[in-house]
Every structure is written in structure tokens, then in C-alpha cells.
Design an enzyme around this catalytic site. Structure first.
Site, PDB file in Angstrom:
ATOM      1  N   ASP A  10       0.005  60.033   3.643  1.00 48.00           N
ATOM      2  CA  ASP A  10       1.096  60.312   4.578  1.00 48.00           C
ATOM      3  C   ASP A  10       0.660  59.903   5.983  1.00 48.00           C
ATOM      4  O   ASP A  10       1.373  59.198   6.713  1.00 48.00           O
ATOM      5  CB  ASP A  10       1.413  61.814   4.511  1.00 48.00           C
ATOM      6  CG  ASP A  10       2.662  62.190   5.287  1.00 48.00           C
ATOM      7  OD1 ASP A  10       3.407  61.290   5.686  1.00 48.00           O
ATOM      8  OD2 ASP A  10       2.885  63.401   5.488  1.00 48.00           O
ATOM      9  N   ASP A  24     -11.487  59.445   7.091  1.00 43.12           N
ATOM     10  CA  ASP A  24     -11.714  59.285   8.535  1.00 43.12           C
ATOM     11  C   ASP A  24     -12.240  57.878   8.840  1.00 43.12           C
ATOM     12  O   ASP A  24     -11.764  57.204   9.772  1.00 43.12           O
ATOM     13  CB  ASP A  24     -12.665  60.371   9.081  1.00 43.12           C
ATOM     14  CG  ASP A  24     -13.831  60.677   8.149  1.00 43.12           C
ATOM     15  OD1 ASP A  24     -13.842  60.153   7.021  1.00 43.12           O
ATOM     16  OD2 ASP A  24     -14.737  61.423   8.556  1.00 43.12           O
ATOM     17  N   TYR A  60       0.322  68.791  -0.988  1.00 42.45           N
ATOM     18  CA  TYR A  60       1.730  69.166  -0.799  1.00 42.45           C
ATOM     19  C   TYR A  60       2.325  69.758  -2.076  1.00 42.45           C
ATOM     20  O   TYR A  60       3.506  69.585  -2.352  1.00 42.45           O
ATOM     21  CB  TYR A  60       2.574  67.956  -0.374  1.00 42.45           C
ATOM     22  CG  TYR A  60       2.226  67.339   0.967  1.00 42.45           C
ATOM     23  CD1 TYR A  60       1.295  67.916   1.825  1.00 42.45           C
ATOM     24  CD2 TYR A  60       2.854  66.174   1.386  1.00 42.45           C
ATOM     25  CE1 TYR A  60       0.985  67.335   3.043  1.00 42.45           C
ATOM     26  CE2 TYR A  60       2.548  65.589   2.604  1.00 42.45           C
ATOM     27  CZ  TYR A  60       1.609  66.170   3.432  1.00 42.45           C
ATOM     28  OH  TYR A  60       1.316  65.585   4.637  1.00 42.45           O
ATOM     29  N   ASP A 108       1.685  56.189   8.369  1.00 48.84           N
ATOM     30  CA  ASP A 108       2.285  56.147   9.715  1.00 48.84           C
ATOM     31  C   ASP A 108       1.445  55.241  10.613  1.00 48.84           C
ATOM     32  O   ASP A 108       1.971  54.458  11.402  1.00 48.84           O
ATOM     33  CB  ASP A 108       2.351  57.552  10.341  1.00 48.84           C
ATOM     34  CG  ASP A 108       3.698  58.228  10.086  1.00 48.84           C
ATOM     35  OD1 ASP A 108       4.321  57.907   9.052  1.00 48.84           O
ATOM     36  OD2 ASP A 108       4.113  59.072  10.910  1.00 48.84           O
ATOM     37  N   LYS A 126     -12.129  62.123   0.411  1.00 42.85           N
ATOM     38  CA  LYS A 126     -12.859  62.886   1.427  1.00 42.85           C
ATOM     39  C   LYS A 126     -13.868  63.726   0.657  1.00 42.85           C
ATOM     40  O   LYS A 126     -13.967  64.940   0.821  1.00 42.85           O
ATOM     41  CB  LYS A 126     -11.871  63.734   2.242  1.00 42.85           C
ATOM     42  CG  LYS A 126     -12.462  64.436   3.445  1.00 42.85           C
ATOM     43  CD  LYS A 126     -12.998  63.500   4.516  1.00 42.85           C
ATOM     44  CE  LYS A 126     -13.784  64.287   5.546  1.00 42.85           C
ATOM     45  NZ  LYS A 126     -14.615  63.423   6.409  1.00 42.85           N
TER      46      LYS A 126
END
Ligand code: ATP
Length: 357
Positions: A246, A222, A138, A250, A189
């Protein structure tokens, strides 16, 4: 009498509803506690401001916020303004402008609530997610060219700097060290993203040497989603990039009961600038104006803000009052109940006034 100045930016959607509930609860706390006062100033920035002025906040917005002890933020977003404008024009402008490089997201199952995971007991889920908040995916780097032509191209470049990754790792290791289990999971990752994420892994290994007491492991993002669902008790402190955290947070909020209860702090640990506290949910247009938004996320957010200001007793009193109410079964519809924002807010204020904590 200790006095703190709070800049309240309720902004859009259910933001004004939950922030005014939060301010009411903070007022009840200061009345009950004595010892400290909050001087609150409200700023009418957000999507309505954008429709009138063409910007989400005035050009000197950061200058106006700078003297405050902390910022109490609602939510941004409007159905008729593109998300990237609302987000970059206000929330991210503040996070980046004030170098709030830590985004801290505690998650646990509050008293009286339950996880959608069938076998998850309340003590199985007690996590803190540390999200890198100023760079990574971001960082706003990239561009568009040849708009409208078949060769149109868009790039979105992730930025990882040695300084940026080291400081977030150090914060995460320090936090893990302070928590009873001293357990940290570094999310990456690095199998597919072989530059930035390998760099992230290397710096984690370097910083870990400063914290020999912390037990740490690495997870691909993942596989991390599966572990959060299948083995929640195996996790404690979690550090991840801006994008990965992020998404994971959630999921964490949903696993703890509802998006409506989860808080977050955008923190400048060096305290050069005010830090900003906000519920993690968004503007939630589907329920805006209906009076049923869950204010618990805004209350827990207020507790994080008080913790940052050093008011530990008030934090304990506030969370105790919140959990008395969640335990009583007075729940808003997102938690399966019928209570309104107003009813939950009044109940928490009453619990504060009658508390002997
Ligand atoms: P953002 O991208 O800004 O995070 P979003 O559109 O992905 O926002 P939200 O606005 O947070 O997501 O809403 C997601 C769902 O959760 C909606 O159905 C919304 O009604 C519900 N929700 C979010 N916050 C609350 C809350 N405080 N109380 C009750 N329901 C909520």
C-alpha cells in the site's frame, strides 16, 4: 457482439468526476471498436448513502454486485465520516467479500510525463506491484479494551496463512515469468517481524522452485524505498504484503509523475467473483468539485478492466489515445498543467475516434 455488465460505484470526493470521465471514454471506445458492448449500472453507495442509511452499501450489496462482469470503482472517504467506516464499509467489504486476493498496481512513466527523480528516464521505471489484498496487516483482527482508562489497550494483529501467502507468491512469480525481464523482488521485513515475515520469506523460496526462469531477490521494505528512488531500473515485478505494498505503491505513483495517473485492480484470478478496478488515489477533498481532477488514473483503470475482460485491442487503443494526450502536453494541475478534467476527457475521446490503432 460480446457484452459485459459493469457495476459503476463512483462513491465519494472526486470519485464521481473521474468515473463519469472514464465511462465517457469507454463509450467512445465501444463506438469506435464495435465487437463489444458495456452495459453499465451505477450504484449510489458511499458516504452520502451512509449519512442517510447508516451503512455504506445495502446489506445485500455483494449479492447485487455478484452477477456483474466487473466493478468500476471511484474513491471513498468523507471529512465527516471516520476513515475506517468508509473503507471497511465499502471498498474492503467488496475486496474481502469477493476474495479479490490480488491487488495489481502497474506503474510506468507515460509519454510526455516525467519523474520527479532527476536522472530517471522513462524506460527506467516500468514496474508492477503485486499487493496481497485479503490478509496480512489489514485482516481486521484485533480489538480495544478498557476504553477511556489508563490501561486502555488496542491490538492490530497481522494474519499470514500458508494458503494466502502461497497464492499471492504464485501469482507474482507467474506474472514475473510473463514479463520480458522475468525479475521479481519479494519485499519483507523479516529482520524485525520475525514470525509472519519469516514465513513469507520461506514460502517465497518454496514457490520459486516452480519458476526456475524467474530471477528473484528479497528486500527489506525500508531499504526498498531507497532502491525505488536510487535504482529504479533494477526493479520490475514486486510482491509485498497488504500494508507494505500500500505504501510502496503510493511512492511508485508519485515517482511516475502523479498519484492522479495510477490505476489498480482488485482481482480474483480464479474468476469466481467480479474483480474491481479503481484509480489508486483517494477522494481528494482539496480539489473535489473544482473540475481539475486528473482523469488519467480512471482511464488507465478502465484499460486494466478491459484487459481483465479479454478485450486486448481496446486496451491498446485506449492506452494509445491516453498517451497521445499526455504527450501533447494537455495536463491537469497535478502534472503542472492548466487543463481541466473535461478538456483531458474530450481530448482522449477525440484521440480514440481519430485513431487508426
Ligand atoms: P486515501 O487515504 O484514500 O488514499 P489520501 O487522502 O491519502 O487518500 P488522496 O485523496 O489520494 O490521498 O489525495 C492526495 C493528494 O493527491 C491530494 O492533494 C490530492 O488533491 C491529490 N490527488 C489525488 N488524486 C488526484 C487526481 N486524480 N488528480 C489530481 N490530484 C489528485
Amino acid at each position: 457482439m460480446r457484452e459485459y455488465s459493469i457495476a459503476a460505484i463512483p462513491a465519494d470526493g472526486i470519485g464521481p468526476e473521474v468515473i463519469s470521465a472514464g465511462l465517457e471514454v469507454l463509450e467512445a471506445l465501444t463506438q469506435k471498436a464495435g465487437g463489444f458492448q458495456l452495459k453499465v449500472e451505477k450504484f449510489p453507495w458511499g458516504s452520502d448513502y451512509y449519512k442517510k442509511h447508516g451503512t455504506m452499501m445495502p446489506a445485500n450489496g455483494l449479492e447485487l454486485l455478484r452477477p456483474f462482469s466487473a466493478i468500476y470503482f471511484g474513491a471513498v472517504g468523507a471529512p465527516d465520516v471516520p476513515d475506517h467506516i468508509t473503507l471497511w464499509g465499502l471498498r474492503l467489504a467488496i475486496c474481502q467479500g469477493f476474495d479479490q486476493y490480488v491487488n495489481l498496481r502497474p506503474t510506468r512513466i507515460l509519454e510526455g510525463l516525467s519523474s520527479p527523480l532527476r536522472d530517471c528516464k522513462p524506460n527506467d521505471l516500468d514496474w508492477v506491484i503485486v499487493r496481497e489484498n485479503t490478509e496480512g496487516e489489514y485482516s481486521g483482527q484485533g480489538g480495544r479494551a478498557h476504553r477511556g482508562f489508563p490501561e486502555e489497550v488496542a491490538t492490530e494483529t497481522s494474519i499470514f496463512t500458508r494458503r494466502g501467502v502461497t497464492r499471492i507468491m504464485r501469482f507474482a512469480f507467474q506474472l514475473a515469468q510473463q514479463r520480458p525481464r522475468k525479475l521479481l523482488t519479494v519485499v519483507t521485513k523479516s529482520n524485525a517481524q520475525r514470525h509472519g515475515m519469516v514465513f513469507w520469506d520461506e514460502i517465497a523460496a518454496e514457490v520459486s522452485k516452480e519458476f526456475p526462469e524467474v530471477i528473484w531477490d528479497k528486500m527489506l521494505v525500508d531499504a526498498m524505498t531507497t532502491r525505488m528512488v536510487a535504482k529504479p531500473a533494477s526493479l520490475d515485478t514486486i510482491v509485498a504484503t497488504n500494508l507494505h505494498a500500500d505504501i510502496l505503491s503510493d511512492l511508485a505513483a508519485a515517482l511516475a509523475g502523479s498519484l492522479g495517473i495510477a490505476p489498480t485492480g482488485n482481482i480474483d484470478p480464479e474468476r469466481r467473483f467480479p474483480s474491481m478496478f479503481e484509480p489508486i488515489h483517494g477522494a481528494a477533498f482539496d480539489i473535489t468539485g473544482k473540475g481539475i481532477a486528473n482523469p488519467i488514473g480512471a482511464f488507465w483503470t478502465a484499460a486494466m478492466m478491459l484487459a481483465h475482460l479479454g478485450e486486448k485491442d481496446a486496451v491498446q487503443r485506449l492506452m494509445h489515445a491516453v498517451e497521445r494526450v499526455t504527450a501533447s502536453g494537455l495536463h491537469t494541475p497535478d502534472l503542472g498543467g492548466k487543463a481541466t478534467t473535461r478538456e483531458v476527457t474530450s481530448a482522449v475521446c477525440d484521440a480514440i475516434h481519430s485513431s487508426n490503432v
